[in-house]
Design a protein around this motif. Structure first.
Motif, mmCIF file in Angstrom:
data_model
loop_
_atom_site.group_PDB
_atom_site.id
_atom_site.type_symbol
_atom_site.label_atom_id
_atom_site.label_comp_id
_atom_site.label_asym_id
_atom_site.label_seq_id
_atom_site.Cartn_x
_atom_site.Cartn_y
_atom_site.Cartn_z
ATOM 1 N N SER A 149 51.222 31.543 10.558
ATOM 2 C CA SER A 149 49.690 30.428 11.610
ATOM 3 C C SER A 149 50.456 29.270 12.733
ATOM 4 N N LYS A 150 48.976 28.733 12.866
ATOM 5 C CA LYS A 150 50.186 27.076 14.655
ATOM 6 C C LYS A 150 49.442 25.639 13.857
ATOM 7 N N GLY A 151 50.772 25.521 13.605
ATOM 8 C CA GLY A 151 50.653 23.705 13.211
ATOM 9 C C GLY A 151 49.773 23.647 13.796
ATOM 10 N N LYS A 152 49.401 21.567 13.570
ATOM 11 C CA LYS A 152 48.977 20.409 14.338
ATOM 12 C C LYS A 152 49.894 20.396 15.628
ATOM 13 N N LEU A 209 47.576 36.409 15.333
ATOM 14 C CA LEU A 209 46.505 34.900 14.756
ATOM 15 C C LEU A 209 45.709 34.914 14.614
ATOM 16 N N SER A 210 44.382 35.374 15.100
ATOM 17 C CA SER A 210 42.752 34.645 14.561
ATOM 18 C C SER A 210 42.457 36.166 14.071
ATOM 19 N N PHE A 226 53.175 23.953 17.223
ATOM 20 C CA PHE A 226 54.445 25.177 17.221
ATOM 21 C C PHE A 226 53.286 26.256 15.745
ATOM 22 N N LEU A 227 53.992 27.105 16.345
ATOM 23 C CA LEU A 227 54.026 27.977 14.792
ATOM 24 C C LEU A 227 54.805 28.559 13.450
ATOM 25 N N VAL A 228 54.183 28.060 12.678
ATOM 26 C CA VAL A 228 54.821 27.924 11.400
ATOM 27 C C VAL A 228 54.893 29.344 10.296
ATOM 28 N N THR A 229 55.262 29.423 9.926
ATOM 29 C CA THR A 229 55.590 30.409 8.588
ATOM 30 C C THR A 229 56.046 29.717 7.671
ATOM 31 N N ASN A 230 55.768 30.621 6.131
ATOM 32 C CA ASN A 230 56.214 30.203 4.792
ATOM 33 C C ASN A 230 56.542 31.814 4.499
ATOM 34 N N CYS A 262 61.358 30.120 17.453
ATOM 35 C CA CYS A 262 60.880 29.013 17.882
ATOM 36 C C CYS A 262 59.830 28.925 18.467
ATOM 37 N N ALA A 263 58.715 28.772 18.003
ATOM 38 C CA ALA A 263 57.759 29.970 19.032
ATOM 39 C C ALA A 263 56.624 28.005 18.870
ATOM 40 N N HIS A 264 55.363 28.136 20.554
ATOM 41 C CA HIS A 264 55.037 27.194 20.107
ATOM 42 C C HIS A 264 53.498 27.967 21.454
#
Lengths: 616, 522
Positions: free
Chosen positions: B316-319, B255-256, B322-326, B351-353
């Motif tokens: 990307s990592k949500g608040k 992610l980074s 959880f990882l969100v994808t577009n 589903c990823a956290h």
């Protein structure tokens, strides 16, 4: 012919499967269009599903011991059945060749005897022309005759422990549509760059024209892409390609030999062809691309098949070194001295060999003989029947010496296994060489060289059981004669099979001498199968040690289910030793050191020393 | 257009194609066979010639070897690596051998790439054959393969167990292929984190909570710490696929790197640099307009919404952690990515956290969820409520016990340990392996090639493991390279500063085996 089949039962299993599916209905390839480079030319009709019974044993000739004649007849007949179109003719021929052995063979030999025996009667001049049945079976018969003669010989040493192996073409009635043919473990092909077959180990070259065209198409397809195909791997099968100008060589094998080894074998096969024809055969292709070479090689099937056979037992084929018959130093000196006298009288090389082992060898000043050339030359002489029957004078080419020119070889057998070869550049030297031979023979008689040679054949060379306990203490003493087993033999103290510390066998190669010595086979490496497996293991470790470009490695220890193999490469020598798979590492290393010391102690008996004028 | 669209083309360096032998059997229709060709700029005649040669040799080799057709063609200037990904569907990679040393590789390592890209493709899209059956024109599968494989070539990261360098295969103008420098790595395996007893218990209880979140349905979970696997409830094959993907695109490192420039991560460890042919735009809008092979699919075809899970910046990592994808792009539930499990042939929501360096992947059967848009957020909420504390605890435990980048370094040894049955490997940190001399790495590469061959020979013989084997070689540069194969486990070691005796080297291996492999090779 007699030794061709695995067992009649397994063969008939294939056959019955094949019977239901006449193979002749399976066109393998449309070879008219195959030569053009369009991709469709590479598309072959795949093997009919029904034709491939579940996994069955691959068939390999050389492993097999001769079958009783009746069994063979059956098998051959069944094999002939596969080719529906030729059943009648083939069957007749096959039964002829087995039952009427003597007659056919005799007929051929008479023909040969009638031919002029001196200048110009080279071993390969026998007319074969096309693959008509009679000439083919004639060649097979010669094979049997040769074996019969050989059987009178002694049973010792590497070669001799092989079962009676019959040179000559196998399974001429097979082709690429035959399931049996497809299952052969190791195929060799020579073809021309226009796709014309020149030689095939199995099957009739002419029936393999379509297959040959396919091989050519693969090679030229890759070549058109600006590249050169070397190897194709599929499961256990490897297809190895070698392009030598207008000559293409291909090996298709599932023997698990390393690529480098198979490629080396193709090089030797090519060398054997050059030995017979010289490289100037290329000019024929320059004049006519579709030149048909098969007539030029007529009658030489036995030469190629015996070379191919040696790929599974003769370490010289991968070590690129020759081996000597063990002899007392003075005896070899005596033999060398008379050969030297001859060499000084205008002979390029004078070589005395016993089977594939060198007794003595002398070259004119600055002339050097490559071990590969010696291998090919001795194979040529030993596999051509005509050399055995009379003195011969034959043009030959030594590919590593000068691949463009013929030399002339005067060859005469002095006893059943021992033969003298005198090589010269002069085509008119026959009578001179004949005289040389006579004087050599006279000296040999006087000095008992030949009987010493016979005795050495009986005694064999280095027996691992005789490995001295502490060789250094014995070095210098004259007691290390090979033939005389030392009193304190390990056999007595060790109850296990083989030599001390689980030593089963070794090969020692002297780098400077270009010679190797291989210990005699003893328990548990008794059977030809075991010997061949060990040979293949050596071949593999050799390839692994001598990687082109990055090698050689220095030491290798390899333990698998079959052996412990230790290999040690130094500037002076290479040692390959096989041990019991459970052998202790430290003891094995110690034993290797002792083997090296032992070899050094007896080197003037097992190697040809000093006399060598070799310049490399 | 993308960053690299102007890259010079040297189409000869690498070619990769996928073709179906059941298609295009009539003369003139050969082009139908081609499902994917990289680089796509290669003229059609040349594409057909590559496929023609491949097909010809597949057919030819079957004459002698009906069970296993052509696996590799070695020519003077190229290696052609074959892999039958599905019955009659072949993937062939043609790699130029350059004169430099970097052009030395193991064929199996190259084939590993082909296996990997296909496994990942199937995980996200199902099998190629199924897609062809769905739409026989081939346009659907071509579009999918085109975007997926080119994304893979761009995005395939090299994964090291502890040395967190990851970079993309198509770095700049260079395509990076496995080379002899990667001799002490094994693609297609998972690197595990060794945890203490305490942590193991914590993880156990976390997993129980995770999988109960979604009720009793067949949920699965994977837990990663950094780029190492901590726990999995999947079978080895599925684990490898998901793990590979997670490390590639979802781990904290991935992610980074996806937001910052990733080139700085290219440490001393380099692979074969080959100038690539076509380089495609990565993230411009035009890249979404996927086109298949020229002439074989309508160019600029935008009929299909194609999920591009391997694309950069996919996650990307949500608040809420959880990882969100577009724009996942899948047909039904655009925002919720799904994967196929090989073992159960089940489709699962992915589903990823992530909490700090702990990444949790939860797989929920699609059949279990009636209305994903409503139920999944509820599920996530439940998960946060029930598992947050445990996640914190696990993270804390793991971080505390974490030995850092060089945790699995054993001084004096450069090693690779592979457990083929479990698809697990452990190796010297890449930075440490990189200290070996070229000669040693090449010797190891050759040794591994030999073992690969031995393994492939015994593969079909019986159900058991292949041969047990011990091989110690003292290379020209005096380094010992050692391979031990025992009961399906493999150990490869390079000892550069070893004593010259074989016994010394053997002792060193024995010690290593006893200490780090539970005596598996003793």
């Amino acid at each position: 012919m007699a030794s061709d089949s695995t067992s009649s039962s397994s063969d008939s299993a294939y056959d019955s499967a094949a019977d239901h599916n006449p193979n002749s209905d399976t066109p393998i390839n449309n070879h008219d269009s195959a030569i053009d480079d369009h991709l469709t030319s590479l598309t072959l009709t795949p093997l009919d599903e029904d034709l491939a019974p579940e996994k069955e044993r691959e068939i390999e000739e050389t492993d097999q011991t001769p079958m009783p004649e009746i069994g063979v007849t059956e098998v051959e007949e069944e094999a002939a059945d596969v080719l529906a179109s030729e059943v009648v003719v083939e069957e007749e021929r096959e039964s002829n060749s087995v039952s009427a052995t003597g007659d056919v063979g005799l007929a051929w030999r008479e023909e040969e005897v009638e031919a002029p025996a001196s200048p110009g009667s080279s071993g390969y001049a026998g007319e074969r022309g096309s693959s008509n049945a009679s000439s083919a079976s004639g060649i097979e018969e010669i094979g049997e005759d040769q074996v019969a003669e050989r059987d009178g010989g002694l049973v010792n040493g590497v070669a001799d422990s092989q079962p009676a192996w019959i040179p000559g073409k196998r399974h001429v009635n097979e082709d690429d549509t035959s399931i049996l043919w497809r299952r052969r473990k190791k195929h060799f092909f020579i073809l021309s760059h226009s796709g014309k077959p020149i030689y095939s180990r199995y099957g009739d070259e002419h029936k393999l024209a379509g297959f040959s065209a396919t091989l050519q198409a693969i090679i030229s397809f890759v070549e058109n892409g600006g590249d050169r195909v070397k190897l194709v791997r599929a499961g256990k099968h490897q297809v190895v390609f070698l392009v030598k100008g207008p000559i293409y060589l291909v090996c298709i094998s599932c023997t698990e030999e390393p690529y480098e080894s198979l490629r080396g074998q193709l090089e030797l096969l090519y060398g054997q062809m050059i030995l017979i024809l010289t490289k100037s055969v290329n000019r024929c292709f320059e004049k006519n691309a579709k030149f048909d070479m098969t007539p030029l090689l007529g009658g030489t099937d036995a030469v190629f098949s015996s070379l191919i056979h040696s790929f599974s037992w003769n370490p010289a084929t991968f070590l690129h070194a020759y081996t000597c018959l063990p002899l007392a130093y003075p005896t070899r000196q005596a033999a060398g001295a008379i050969l030297q006298d001859v060499a000084d009288s205008g002979v390029l090389f004078a070589i005395l060999m016993c089977k594939h082992k060198v007794v003595s060898l002398v070259g004119a000043e600055k002339a050097s003989l490559h071990p590969d050339d010696m291998l090919l030359l001795s194979n040529f002489v030993m596999s051509s029947e005509s050399f055995r029957t009379s003195e011969s004078f034959s043009p030959i080419c030594l590919p590593k010496y000068n691949s463009m020119a013929f030399l002339y070889a005067y060859v005469q057998y002095l006893d059943v296994n021992t033969y003298l070869m005198l090589l010269t550049t002069r085509s008119d030297a026959f009578y001179h060489l004949k005289e040389c031979r006579a004087s050599i023979e006279a000296v040999f008689l006087k000095s008992n060289v030949l009987s010493e040679v016979q005795r050495s054949m009986l005694d064999g060379g280095m027996h691992i059981e005789d490995l001295p306990v502490d060789p250094s203490s014995r070095s210098g003493s004259a007691s290390s004669h090979l033939g005389q087993h030392s009193p304190e033999r390990f056999r007595d103290t060790y109850t296990s099979l083989g030599g001390p510390c689980g030593l089963w066998h070794f090969i020692y190669r002297s780098i400077y001498l270009d010679q190797y010595v291989s210990s005699e086979f003893s328990a548990p490496i008794n059977t030809p199968q075991q010997q061949k497996r060990l040979y293949r293991a050596y071949q593999k470790i050799y390839a692994s040690m001598h990687d082109k470009g990055f090698g050689p490695n220095k030491t290798q220890f390899r333990r698998d289910d079959n052996y412990v193999l230790l290999c040690w490469v130094t500037q002076d020598f290479e040692l390959y030793a096989a041990f019991d798979p459970l052998a202790d590492k430290a003891m094995a290393i110690k034993t290797c050191n002792r083997v090296c010391q032992w070899v050094k102690d007896v080197e003037n008996e097992i190697f040809l020393l000093g006399a060598s004028p070799f310049s490399w | 257009m993308g960053l690299y669209s102007t890259a010079t083309i040297s189409a000869d360096a690498v070619k990769l194609c996928v073709f179906d032998l059941r298609r295009g059997q009539r003369e003139g229709d050969e082009v139908e066979k081609i499902l994917f060709f990289y680089p796509s700029e290669v003229p059609l005649t040349e594409q057909l010639s590559v496929i023609g040669l491949s097909e010809g040799l597949i057919t030819f080799t079957r004459i002698f070897s009906p069970d296993v057709a052509c696996e590799v063609i070695e020519a003077e200037r190229h290696s052609h690596v074959f892999y039958e990904v599905e019955p009659d569907i072949w993937m062939v990679m043609v790699v130029e051998k350059n004169r430099e040393l970097d052009g030395i590789w193991r064929i199996e390592a190259l084939r590993g790439m082909l296996k990997e890209v296909h496994s990942l493709f199937v995980m996200f899209n199902g099998s190629i054959r199924a897609m062809l059956d769905k739409e026989s024109s081939g346009a659907l599968v071509r579009s999918h393969l085109f975007s997926f494989i080119t994304d893979y070539l761009f995005a395939c990261q090299k994964r090291y167990p502890l040395d967190f360098c990851c970079w993309d295969l198509l770095a700049g103008k260079k395509l990076q292929l496995p080379s002899f420098r990667d001799s002490l790595q094994e693609r297609g395996t998972v690197q595990m984190l060794t945890v203490g007893r305490d942590a193991a218990i914590e993880i156990q209880s976390l997993v129980r909570v995770l999988e109960s979140c979604a009720g009793s349905a067949g949920c699965h979970s994977l837990v990663l710490f950094h780029d190492l696997l901590v726990s999995t409830s999947l079978c080895p094959d599925d684990t490898v696929n998901l793990y590979t993907y997670a490390v590639m695109r979802m781990s904290p490192r991935a992610l980074s790197t996806s937001v910052s420039s990733w080139s700085y991560l290219r440490k001393g460890n380099s692979s074969a640099h080959l100038t690539t042919g076509s380089v495609l735009p990565t993230s411009s809008s035009s890249s979404e307009r996927v086109q298949g092979s020229r002439d074989t699919s309508p160019s600029g075809d935008n009929r299909y919404l194609i999920a591009r899970p391997l694309q950069q910046d996919k996650w990307s990592k949500g608040k809420d952690g959880f990882l969100v994808t577009n724009r996942w792009g899948s047909d039904m539930h655009a925002s919720l990515p799904t994967v196929w499990l090989q073992q159960t042939k089940e489709r699962m929501y992915l589903c990823a956290h992530q909490h700090k360096n702990v990444t949790i992947i939860l797989l929920i059967p699609v059949t279990f969820i009636n209305n994903a848009d409503r139920e999944i957020p509820v599920l996530k909420q439940q998960l946060l409520e029930n598992a947050s504390l445990k996640i914190l605890k696990v993270e804390e435990k793991l971080s505390k016990g974490w030995g850092g980048e060089n945790a699995y370094h054993v001084s004096g040894y450069r090693y690779l340990l592979v457990d083929g049955d479990r698809s697990v490997s452990r190796a010297s940190p890449a930075a440490k392996a990189a200290t070996l001399s070229k000669e040693s790495l090449i010797a190891m590469c050759k040794l591994r090639e030999e073992i690969d061959l031995e393994k492939s020979r015994t593969k079909g013989d019986d159900g058991n493991h292949g041969k047990d084997l011990e091989l110690c070689i003292r290379a020209k540069n005096n380094a010992w390279v050692v391979a031990r194969v025992l009961r399906g486990k493999e150990l490869y070691v390079v000892l550069e500063k070893a004593n010259e005796t074989l016994l010394y080297a053997s002792d060193a291996i024995e010690k290593f085996s006893n200490r780090y492999c539970n005596g598996a090779f003793s």
